[in-house]
Scaffold this active site. Structure first.
Site, short mmCIF file in Angstrom:
data_model
loop_
_atom_site.label_atom_id
_atom_site.label_comp_id
_atom_site.label_asym_id
_atom_site.label_seq_id
_atom_site.Cartn_x
_atom_site.Cartn_y
_atom_site.Cartn_z
CE LYS A 1 -1.94 -1.19 3.92
NZ LYS A 1 -1.30 -2.50 4.20
NE ARG B 1 -4.53 -1.39 9.86
CZ ARG B 1 -3.39 -0.90 9.37
NH1 ARG B 1 -3.37 0.23 8.74
NH2 ARG B 1 -2.30 -1.59 9.50
NE ARG C 1 7.80 -2.38 6.38
CZ ARG C 1 6.48 -2.34 6.42
NH1 ARG C 1 5.81 -1.70 5.49
NH2 ARG C 1 5.83 -2.94 7.38
NE ARG D 1 6.21 -0.58 10.46
CZ ARG D 1 5.12 -0.64 9.71
NH1 ARG D 1 5.10 0.00 8.55
NH2 ARG D 1 4.06 -1.29 10.10
NE ARG E 1 1.96 -5.25 11.10
CZ ARG E 1 3.08 -4.97 10.43
NH1 ARG E 1 4.24 -5.38 10.88
NH2 ARG E 1 3.04 -4.25 9.33
P1 AP5 Z 1 4.90 -1.60 1.94
O1 AP5 Z 1 4.54 -0.80 0.74
O2 AP5 Z 1 5.62 -0.90 3.04
O3 AP5 Z 1 3.59 -2.36 2.47
P2 AP5 Z 1 2.32 -1.81 3.20
O4 AP5 Z 1 1.13 -2.46 2.61
O5 AP5 Z 1 2.31 -0.31 3.25
O6 AP5 Z 1 2.59 -2.47 4.64
P3 AP5 Z 1 2.57 -1.94 6.11
O7 AP5 Z 1 3.28 -2.98 6.94
O8 AP5 Z 1 3.11 -0.55 6.24
O9 AP5 Z 1 1.07 -1.97 6.42
P4 AP5 Z 1 0.40 -2.15 7.72
O10 AP5 Z 1 -0.96 -1.92 7.27
O11 AP5 Z 1 0.63 -3.35 8.50
O12 AP5 Z 1 1.14 -1.06 8.65
P5 AP5 Z 1 0.76 0.44 9.05
O13 AP5 Z 1 1.99 1.21 9.09
O14 AP5 Z 1 -0.41 0.92 8.28
O15 AP5 Z 1 5.76 -2.87 1.46
C1 AP5 Z 1 6.32 -3.76 2.39
C2 AP5 Z 1 7.74 -4.16 1.93
O16 AP5 Z 1 7.64 -4.89 0.72
C3 AP5 Z 1 8.67 -2.98 1.66
O17 AP5 Z 1 9.97 -3.31 2.07
C4 AP5 Z 1 8.64 -2.82 0.13
O18 AP5 Z 1 9.84 -2.33 -0.38
C5 AP5 Z 1 8.36 -4.24 -0.34
N1 AP5 Z 1 7.50 -4.30 -1.52
C6 AP5 Z 1 6.36 -3.58 -1.74
N2 AP5 Z 1 5.84 -3.90 -2.95
C7 AP5 Z 1 6.66 -4.85 -3.49
C8 AP5 Z 1 6.67 -5.56 -4.72
N3 AP5 Z 1 5.71 -5.38 -5.64
N4 AP5 Z 1 7.67 -6.44 -4.95
C9 AP5 Z 1 8.65 -6.65 -4.02
N5 AP5 Z 1 8.70 -5.97 -2.83
C10 AP5 Z 1 7.73 -5.09 -2.58
O19 AP5 Z 1 0.18 0.17 10.54
C11 AP5 Z 1 1.06 -0.18 11.59
C12 AP5 Z 1 0.27 -0.25 12.89
O20 AP5 Z 1 -0.34 1.03 13.19
C13 AP5 Z 1 -0.91 -1.24 12.90
O21 AP5 Z 1 -0.51 -2.55 13.22
C14 AP5 Z 1 -1.79 -0.62 14.00
O22 AP5 Z 1 -1.31 -0.89 15.28
C15 AP5 Z 1 -1.64 0.88 13.75
N6 AP5 Z 1 -2.64 1.40 12.80
C16 AP5 Z 1 -2.40 1.98 11.60
N7 AP5 Z 1 -3.55 2.35 11.01
C17 AP5 Z 1 -4.55 2.00 11.87
C18 AP5 Z 1 -5.96 2.11 11.81
N8 AP5 Z 1 -6.59 2.66 10.74
N9 AP5 Z 1 -6.68 1.62 12.86
C19 AP5 Z 1 -6.08 1.08 13.93
N10 AP5 Z 1 -4.74 0.94 14.03
C20 AP5 Z 1 -3.97 1.40 13.01
#
Ligand code: AP5
Length: 214
Positions: free
Chosen positions: A13, A88, A127, A160, A171
């Site tokens: 994402k 979410r 990552r 992270r 997660r």
């Molecule tokens: P990346 O693009 O970073 O993936 P992402 O989908 O953004 O993954 P996240 O881990 O950031 O999502 P998440 O939803 O768990 O975490 P968030 O920060 O929102 O890609 C991942 C890796 O793969 C990277 O290294 C990239 O280079 C690689 N990659 C990407 N595409 C690729 C491809 N096509 N080919 C090869 N490699 C690739 O949330 C963290 C925490 O915050 C949650 O657990 C929760 O506690 C809290 N939180 C956040 N939002 C909320 C909410 N709305 N409600 C409640 N709690 C929340």
């Protein structure tokens, strides 16, 4: 265009949102990034969120709803935005609708990135991100020119705290229990575009731009 980028942790994402930001003049609003910034700055919100984030659990709805509501009122969101990681839960989606309806606005498209669990673990555990400028890397799929050093600003790269295999499993479970039902919430409106998130980053971006045109 008002967009939601949706999908399990590590689906890409953030990666795809950043690519789209480069071509469209709209901001990426990542709730994860905003929460992490609050945690770094030691704000009340950050401290409250930390206990949940460290365990891989979702932060309570109202904290995130208020945070996003405030962010959407910033002037840079007037021409559209990408919500990355929000809503979410169905409660967050309902709150977002209420917020937007009051402003005669709505979500145009919900992009759902699908990636199998095995690949998700590989992507997340590898990552690395820059603590200074936020640039994202992957030890195998997007390695920096010099190991452990950010290509953009030269600062140290870090992993992270929730990017361990154990926490990814938590997660993924949170996603299945609480977040996956949000896709069904939007599906009935005909605005969901499901995209295969497997493949190179540019390949996935090609699918994304095509889906946004239709
Ligand atoms: P990346 O693009 O970073 O993936 P992402 O989908 O953004 O993954 P996240 O881990 O950031 O999502 P998440 O939803 O768990 O975490 P968030 O920060 O929102 O890609 C991942 C890796 O793969 C990277 O290294 C990239 O280079 C690689 N990659 C990407 N595409 C690729 C491809 N096509 N080919 C090869 N490699 C690739 O949330 C963290 C925490 O915050 C949650 O657990 C929760 O506690 C809290 N939180 C956040 N939002 C909320 C909410 N709305 N409600 C409640 N709690 C929340």
């Amino acid at each position: 265009m008002n967009l939601i980028f949706f999908g399990p942790p590590g689906a890409g994402k953030g990666t795809q949102a950043q690519k789209l930001v480069e071509t469209q003049a709209i901001p990426q609003i990542s709730t994860g990034d905003i929460l992490r910034a609050n945690r770094r700055d030691g704000t009340g919100l950050g401290l409250e969120a930390q206990t949940y984030m460290d365990r891989g659990l979702l932060v309570p709805d109202q904290l995130v709803i208020d945070m996003v509501g405030a962010r959407l009122q910033d002037s840079d969101c007037e021409g559209g935005y990408i919500l990355d990681g929000f809503p979410r839960t169905v409660a967050q989606a309902v709150a977002l609708d209420e917020f937007l309806e009051k402003r005669d606005s709505s979500i145009d498209k919900v992009v759902v990135l699908t990636v199998p669990d095995g690949l998700i673990v590989e992507r997340i555990v590898g990552r690395r991100s820059c603590g200074n400028c936020g640039a994202g890397f992957h030890v195998e799929f997007k390695p920096p020119a010099k190991q452990g050093v950010c290509d953009v600003c030269g600062s140290e790269l870090a992993q992270r705290s929730d990017d361990t295999e154990e926490k990814v499993r938590v997660r993924l479970n949170e996603y299945a229990q609480n977040t996956a039902p949000v896709a069904a919430y939007y599906k009935q409106r005909g605005i969901v575009r499901e995209i295969n998130g497997v493949g190179g980053m540019d390949e996935v971006f090609g699918r994304l731009t095509e889906a946004l045109e239709n």
